[in-house]
Design a protein around this motif. Structure first.
Motif, mmCIF file in Angstrom:
data_model
loop_
_atom_site.group_PDB
_atom_site.id
_atom_site.type_symbol
_atom_site.label_atom_id
_atom_site.label_comp_id
_atom_site.label_asym_id
_atom_site.label_seq_id
_atom_site.Cartn_x
_atom_site.Cartn_y
_atom_site.Cartn_z
ATOM 1 N N GLU A 11 61.690 2.560 -61.313
ATOM 2 C CA GLU A 11 62.608 1.991 -62.309
ATOM 3 C C GLU A 11 62.309 2.550 -63.703
ATOM 4 O OE1 GLU A 11 65.761 -0.335 -63.894
ATOM 5 O OE2 GLU A 11 65.318 0.550 -61.950
ATOM 6 N N TRP A 12 61.032 2.641 -64.051
ATOM 7 C CA TRP A 12 60.679 3.220 -65.351
ATOM 8 C C TRP A 12 61.117 4.678 -65.412
ATOM 9 C CZ3 TRP A 12 55.169 0.886 -64.783
ATOM 10 C CH2 TRP A 12 55.209 -0.472 -65.118
ATOM 11 N N ASN A 13 60.983 5.386 -64.311
ATOM 12 C CA ASN A 13 61.425 6.775 -64.254
ATOM 13 C C ASN A 13 62.941 6.863 -64.482
ATOM 14 O OD1 ASN A 13 60.765 9.606 -63.687
ATOM 15 N ND2 ASN A 13 62.039 9.323 -61.880
ATOM 16 N N ARG A 14 63.662 5.891 -63.959
ATOM 17 C CA ARG A 14 65.118 5.882 -64.098
ATOM 18 C C ARG A 14 65.546 5.649 -65.554
ATOM 19 N NH1 ARG A 14 69.332 2.572 -64.527
ATOM 20 N NH2 ARG A 14 68.078 0.680 -64.585
ATOM 21 N N VAL A 15 64.877 4.737 -66.245
ATOM 22 C CA VAL A 15 65.338 4.346 -67.580
ATOM 23 C C VAL A 15 64.691 5.130 -68.727
ATOM 24 C CG1 VAL A 15 65.931 2.025 -66.816
ATOM 25 C CG2 VAL A 15 63.694 2.425 -67.832
ATOM 26 N N LEU A 16 63.576 5.772 -68.475
ATOM 27 C CA LEU A 16 62.898 6.508 -69.544
ATOM 28 C C LEU A 16 63.549 7.880 -69.721
ATOM 29 C CD1 LEU A 16 60.468 6.078 -71.445
ATOM 30 C CD2 LEU A 16 59.081 7.316 -69.791
ATOM 31 N N ARG A 17 63.800 8.249 -70.955
ATOM 32 C CA ARG A 17 64.440 9.541 -71.214
ATOM 33 C C ARG A 17 63.477 10.681 -70.856
ATOM 34 N NH1 ARG A 17 62.190 11.870 -75.507
ATOM 35 N NH2 ARG A 17 61.192 10.590 -77.080
ATOM 36 N N PRO A 18 64.020 11.853 -70.531
ATOM 37 C CA PRO A 18 63.167 13.016 -70.277
ATOM 38 C C PRO A 18 62.267 13.287 -71.488
ATOM 39 C CG PRO A 18 65.403 13.470 -69.556
ATOM 40 C CD PRO A 18 65.440 12.148 -70.301
ATOM 41 N N GLY A 19 61.013 13.541 -71.219
ATOM 42 C CA GLY A 19 60.042 13.772 -72.288
ATOM 43 C C GLY A 19 59.453 12.493 -72.855
ATOM 44 N N GLY A 20 59.959 11.339 -72.391
ATOM 45 C CA GLY A 20 59.456 10.050 -72.882
ATOM 46 C C GLY A 20 58.069 9.741 -72.334
ATOM 47 N N TYR A 21 57.426 8.774 -72.978
ATOM 48 C CA TYR A 21 56.059 8.403 -72.611
ATOM 49 C C TYR A 21 56.008 7.023 -71.974
ATOM 50 C CZ TYR A 21 54.334 12.349 -75.315
ATOM 51 O OH TYR A 21 54.076 13.617 -75.771
ATOM 52 N N LEU A 22 55.079 6.877 -71.050
ATOM 53 C CA LEU A 22 54.793 5.590 -70.419
ATOM 54 C C LEU A 22 53.337 5.259 -70.735
ATOM 55 C CD1 LEU A 22 55.613 3.304 -68.414
ATOM 56 C CD2 LEU A 22 54.662 4.750 -66.610
ATOM 57 N N PHE A 23 53.124 4.069 -71.261
ATOM 58 C CA PHE A 23 51.771 3.602 -71.582
ATOM 59 C C PHE A 23 51.459 2.434 -70.658
ATOM 60 C CE2 PHE A 23 48.748 1.038 -74.096
ATOM 61 C CZ PHE A 23 47.781 2.011 -74.335
ATOM 62 N N LEU A 24 50.426 2.576 -69.841
ATOM 63 C CA LEU A 24 50.032 1.532 -68.897
ATOM 64 C C LEU A 24 48.699 0.929 -69.300
ATOM 65 C CD1 LEU A 24 50.726 3.386 -65.521
ATOM 66 C CD2 LEU A 24 52.090 1.554 -66.521
ATOM 67 N N VAL A 25 48.589 -0.373 -69.162
ATOM 68 C CA VAL A 25 47.323 -1.083 -69.328
ATOM 69 C C VAL A 25 47.107 -1.845 -68.021
ATOM 70 C CG1 VAL A 25 46.037 -2.810 -70.644
ATOM 71 C CG2 VAL A 25 47.694 -1.323 -71.816
ATOM 72 N N LEU A 26 46.021 -1.524 -67.340
ATOM 73 C CA LEU A 26 45.754 -2.082 -66.016
ATOM 74 C C LEU A 26 44.355 -2.681 -65.970
ATOM 75 C CD1 LEU A 26 47.193 1.030 -64.208
ATOM 76 C CD2 LEU A 26 48.231 -1.235 -64.210
ATOM 77 N N PRO A 27 44.155 -3.698 -65.137
ATOM 78 C CA PRO A 27 42.831 -4.316 -65.060
ATOM 79 C C PRO A 27 41.791 -3.357 -64.475
ATOM 80 C CG PRO A 27 44.332 -5.326 -63.473
ATOM 81 C CD PRO A 27 45.131 -4.341 -64.265
ATOM 82 N N TRP A 28 40.629 -3.361 -65.075
ATOM 83 C CA TRP A 28 39.487 -2.575 -64.593
ATOM 84 C C TRP A 28 38.766 -3.433 -63.564
ATOM 85 C CZ3 TRP A 28 37.603 1.911 -63.823
ATOM 86 C CH2 TRP A 28 36.234 2.153 -63.722
ATOM 87 N N PRO A 29 38.832 -3.077 -62.272
ATOM 88 C CA PRO A 29 38.312 -3.966 -61.231
ATOM 89 C C PRO A 29 36.824 -4.282 -61.352
ATOM 90 C CG PRO A 29 39.138 -1.902 -60.281
ATOM 91 C CD PRO A 29 39.433 -1.870 -61.734
ATOM 92 N N ALA A 30 36.036 -3.363 -61.838
ATOM 93 C CA ALA A 30 34.592 -3.597 -61.915
ATOM 94 C C ALA A 30 34.235 -4.737 -62.855
ATOM 95 C CB ALA A 30 33.880 -2.317 -62.360
ATOM 96 N N ALA A 31 35.147 -5.098 -63.751
ATOM 97 C CA ALA A 31 34.866 -6.154 -64.726
ATOM 98 C C ALA A 31 35.637 -7.436 -64.434
ATOM 99 C CB ALA A 31 35.197 -5.656 -66.127
ATOM 100 N N THR A 32 36.289 -7.502 -63.280
ATOM 101 C CA THR A 32 37.068 -8.689 -62.942
ATOM 102 C C THR A 32 36.617 -9.235 -61.588
ATOM 103 O OG1 THR A 32 38.839 -7.574 -61.706
ATOM 104 C CG2 THR A 32 39.068 -7.660 -64.118
ATOM 105 N N TYR A 33 37.298 -10.270 -61.138
ATOM 106 C CA TYR A 33 36.992 -10.843 -59.832
ATOM 107 C C TYR A 33 37.392 -9.910 -58.692
ATOM 108 C CZ TYR A 33 41.851 -12.279 -60.562
ATOM 109 O OH TYR A 33 43.179 -12.296 -60.863
ATOM 110 N N ASP A 34 37.957 -8.752 -59.008
ATOM 111 C CA ASP A 34 38.308 -7.746 -57.997
ATOM 112 C C ASP A 34 37.164 -6.798 -57.685
ATOM 113 O OD1 ASP A 34 41.024 -8.548 -57.774
ATOM 114 O OD2 ASP A 34 41.505 -7.433 -59.594
ATOM 115 N N ARG A 35 36.001 -7.003 -58.278
ATOM 116 C CA ARG A 35 34.931 -6.002 -58.187
ATOM 117 C C ARG A 35 34.515 -5.678 -56.758
ATOM 118 N NH1 ARG A 35 31.667 -10.170 -60.910
ATOM 119 N NH2 ARG A 35 32.246 -9.016 -62.745
ATOM 120 N N LYS A 36 34.716 -6.582 -55.805
ATOM 121 C CA LYS A 36 34.346 -6.300 -54.414
ATOM 122 C C LYS A 36 35.474 -5.645 -53.622
ATOM 123 C CE LYS A 36 30.947 -10.004 -53.963
ATOM 124 N NZ LYS A 36 30.585 -11.208 -53.212
ATOM 125 N N ARG A 37 36.648 -5.573 -54.227
ATOM 126 C CA ARG A 37 37.792 -4.973 -53.534
ATOM 127 C C ARG A 37 37.826 -3.467 -53.757
ATOM 128 N NH1 ARG A 37 42.956 -7.897 -55.545
ATOM 129 N NH2 ARG A 37 43.929 -6.602 -53.961
#
Length: 137
Positions: free
Chosen positions: A8-34
């Motif tokens: 969907e982001w690929n569909r709506v973002l203009r060519p040459g546009g930027y995507l900025f993602l912020v995602l959880p770092w698993p080692a510092a969350t309750y996901d560390r064993k996953r």
């Protein structure tokens, strides 16, 4: 479904546009064993959008591998009991669980699938990974 979001982001973002993602770092969350997801697993979940594939399968892994000591070091058994009770409530898991565990390799694989260029990857300790990608012109 991370692939659906990226498409969907690929569909709506203009060519040459930027995507900025912020995602959880698993080692510092309750996901560390996953273990981090891989691109093949994300494609499988995307191509079979059944409730079991999108919700039940990841939920079983989340309940089994959550680090309850990270939630309450003093009483991890109680933390697990509370966590499972809240998940059973049905409203909790929609916005409080990480359905996908990302690492930098997965982020790069996802961008490669779209043909996007990864401009930057960084860890903002202690909790987040950030990525900047550019859609091809």
């Amino acid at each position: 479904d991370p692939l659906a979001a990226l498409l969907e982001w690929n569909r709506v973002l203009r060519p040459g546009g930027y995507l900025f993602l912020v995602l959880p770092w698993p080692a510092a969350t309750y996901d560390r064993k996953r273990k981090a997801d891989d691109i093949a697993g994300l494609i499988r979940r995307h191509s079979d959008p059944s409730r079991d594939r999108l919700i039940e399968e990841p939920l079983r892994a989340i309940l089994e591998l959550t680090d309850y000591e990270a939630i309450d070091a003093g009483d991890p058994a109680k933390a697990e009991e509370e966590f499972r009770k809240q998940v059973g409530d049905g409203h909790f898991w929609h916005d409080r669980l990480h359905w996908t565990v990302f690492d930098f390799d997965l982020i790069e694989d996802l961008m490669d699938c779209l043909g996007w260029g990864v401009k930057a990857l960084d860890l903002i300790a202690p909790y987040h990974m950030v990525a900047l990608a550019q859609k091809p012109v």
